[in-house]
Design a protein around this motif. Structure first.
Motif, PDB file in Angstrom:
ATOM      1  N   GLY A 126       0.827  -1.205   0.000  1.00 25.53           N
ATOM      2  CA  GLY A 126       0.000   0.000   0.000  1.00 25.53           C
ATOM      3  C   GLY A 126       0.855   1.245   0.000  1.00 25.53           C
ATOM      4  O   GLY A 126       2.091   1.189  -0.053  1.00 25.53           O
ATOM      5  N   PHE A 127       0.169   2.382   0.055  1.00 27.05           N
ATOM      6  CA  PHE A 127       0.816   3.688   0.043  1.00 27.05           C
ATOM      7  C   PHE A 127       0.242   4.536   1.171  1.00 27.05           C
ATOM      8  O   PHE A 127      -0.941   4.435   1.508  1.00 27.05           O
ATOM      9  CB  PHE A 127       0.573   4.396  -1.291  1.00 27.05           C
ATOM     10  CG  PHE A 127       1.160   3.694  -2.485  1.00 27.05           C
ATOM     11  CD1 PHE A 127       2.449   3.982  -2.918  1.00 27.05           C
ATOM     12  CD2 PHE A 127       0.433   2.734  -3.177  1.00 27.05           C
ATOM     13  CE1 PHE A 127       2.997   3.343  -4.025  1.00 27.05           C
ATOM     14  CE2 PHE A 127       0.971   2.086  -4.277  1.00 27.05           C
ATOM     15  CZ  PHE A 127       2.254   2.395  -4.700  1.00 27.05           C
ATOM     16  N   VAL A 128       1.091   5.395   1.737  1.00 27.82           N
ATOM     17  CA  VAL A 128       0.652   6.249   2.838  1.00 27.82           C
ATOM     18  C   VAL A 128       1.340   7.612   2.718  1.00 27.82           C
ATOM     19  O   VAL A 128       2.533   7.680   2.385  1.00 27.82           O
ATOM     20  CB  VAL A 128       0.963   5.583   4.207  1.00 27.82           C
ATOM     21  CG1 VAL A 128       2.446   5.376   4.415  1.00 27.82           C
ATOM     22  CG2 VAL A 128       0.343   6.360   5.353  1.00 27.82           C
ATOM     23  N   PRO A 142      -2.992   8.933   8.320  1.00 31.60           N
ATOM     24  CA  PRO A 142      -3.901   8.173   9.183  1.00 31.60           C
ATOM     25  C   PRO A 142      -4.260   6.792   8.662  1.00 31.60           C
ATOM     26  O   PRO A 142      -4.705   5.938   9.429  1.00 31.60           O
ATOM     27  CB  PRO A 142      -5.145   9.065   9.246  1.00 31.60           C
ATOM     28  CG  PRO A 142      -5.082   9.915   8.032  1.00 31.60           C
ATOM     29  CD  PRO A 142      -3.613  10.142   7.765  1.00 31.60           C
ATOM     30  N   ALA A 143      -4.080   6.540   7.369  1.00 33.70           N
ATOM     31  CA  ALA A 143      -4.483   5.248   6.818  1.00 33.70           C
ATOM     32  C   ALA A 143      -3.648   4.918   5.590  1.00 33.70           C
ATOM     33  O   ALA A 143      -3.211   5.804   4.861  1.00 33.70           O
ATOM     34  CB  ALA A 143      -5.969   5.265   6.455  1.00 33.70           C
ATOM     35  N   MET A 144      -3.459   3.624   5.386  1.00 34.99           N
ATOM     36  CA  MET A 144      -2.765   3.145   4.189  1.00 34.99           C
ATOM     37  C   MET A 144      -3.782   2.917   3.080  1.00 34.99           C
ATOM     38  O   MET A 144      -4.861   2.355   3.309  1.00 34.99           O
ATOM     39  CB  MET A 144      -2.021   1.846   4.506  1.00 34.99           C
ATOM     40  CG  MET A 144      -1.235   1.287   3.335  1.00 34.99           C
ATOM     41  SD  MET A 144      -0.445  -0.312   3.705  1.00 34.99           S
ATOM     42  CE  MET A 144      -1.887  -1.402   3.708  1.00 34.99           C
ATOM     43  N   ARG A 145      -3.422   3.342   1.886  1.00 37.03           N
ATOM     44  CA  ARG A 145      -4.243   3.075   0.708  1.00 37.03           C
ATOM     45  C   ARG A 145      -3.745   1.802   0.045  1.00 37.03           C
ATOM     46  O   ARG A 145      -2.554   1.677  -0.258  1.00 37.03           O
ATOM     47  CB  ARG A 145      -4.167   4.251  -0.264  1.00 37.03           C
ATOM     48  CG  ARG A 145      -5.027   4.101  -1.505  1.00 37.03           C
ATOM     49  CD  ARG A 145      -4.918   5.342  -2.364  1.00 37.03           C
ATOM     50  NE  ARG A 145      -5.657   5.189  -3.608  1.00 37.03           N
ATOM     51  CZ  ARG A 145      -5.645   6.077  -4.604  1.00 37.03           C
ATOM     52  NH1 ARG A 145      -4.920   7.194  -4.481  1.00 37.03           N
ATOM     53  NH2 ARG A 145      -6.342   5.865  -5.705  1.00 37.03           N
ATOM     54  N   ASP A 146      -4.631   0.846  -0.177  1.00 38.63           N
ATOM     55  CA  ASP A 146      -4.254  -0.434  -0.757  1.00 38.63           C
ATOM     56  C   ASP A 146      -3.653  -0.241  -2.148  1.00 38.63           C
ATOM     57  O   ASP A 146      -4.187   0.517  -2.969  1.00 38.63           O
ATOM     58  CB  ASP A 146      -5.478  -1.348  -0.837  1.00 38.63           C
ATOM     59  CG  ASP A 146      -5.095  -2.796  -1.096  1.00 38.63           C
ATOM     60  OD1 ASP A 146      -4.601  -3.095  -2.199  1.00 38.63           O
ATOM     61  OD2 ASP A 146      -5.296  -3.625  -0.195  1.00 38.63           O
TER      62      ASP A 146
END
Length: 207
Positions: free
Chosen positions: A83-85, A115-119
């Motif tokens: 993922g990407f953050v 705040p969150a990882m993007r898949d």
């Protein structure tokens, strides 16, 4: 719960064309006399990690710090990108780009973490990432990831030629030239389409 890395976080220098071009005259001088052939990495140690929403303390005697908005790859179990953050790679302004001094880059709290990882499966092409940096609501920088020297896949391939990245490690894509300065009391927001906005507020030491 906010995203936090489970492995080592690596930063990358000189991976935006504008920064590489700006420093080209220095690279031809001793001791290196040429641009680096491989990615130039440094570690953002665990003491630097500041989750989204946390206050970041600016050391006494430091009037302003440099905002380094970027996106990072989170490494999966098979060595691929999970993922990407978004991240905010803060540092005390300094002149050394070839060997980043720990005392300027690894200050407590000096890495804002989205705040969150993007898949990764949601991302067609990381070159399409566009970040906006706002300080106290005012747009101070736009970052276009089509301007990378090494795109995400090439950077990962080049780094893993000489070192192993483990599951949970994080590899930033780099910070562009023109990084803005922020001061105690400022609120910094790093926003990008498809990502949750990363926000941290600076406070002066002892405040």
């Amino acid at each position: 719960m906010s995203f936090l890395p489970t492995g080592t976080v690596y930063g990358v220098l000189l991976n935006f064309r504008a920064e590489l071009e700006a420093l080209a005259p220095q690279m031809s001088q001793p001791p290196y006399k040429a641009a680096p052939k491989a990615p130039v990495l440094y570690v953002k140690t665990a003491n630097t990690w500041s989750p989204h929403g946390c206050a970041v303390t600016v050391p006494a005697g430091v009037p302003a710090i440099e905002v380094g908005a970027t996106v990072a790859m989170v490494i999966g179990a098979d060595g691929d990108v999970e993922g990407f953050v978004p991240m905010n790679d803060l540092s005390i302004p300094h002149a050394s780009f070839f060997r980043p001094p720990v005392k300027y880059k690894c200050v407590d709290g000096f890495l804002g973490i989205g705040p969150a990882m993007r898949d990764a499966q949601e991302v067609a092409d990381p070159a399409e990432f566009r970040l906006e940096v706002r300080i106290n609501g005012a747009l101070r920088q736009s970052v276009d990831f089509s301007q990378l020297v090494r795109n995400a896949s090439q950077l990962l391939a080049d780094v893993t030629e000489f070192m192993t990245l483990a599951h949970g490690d994080v590899l930033m894509l780099g910070c562009d030239a023109g990084r803005p300065l922020a001061r105690p009391g400022d609120r910094i927001e790093v926003a990008a389409p498809g990502f949750e906005t990363l926000s941290n507020t600076l406070v002066g030491e002892g405040a």
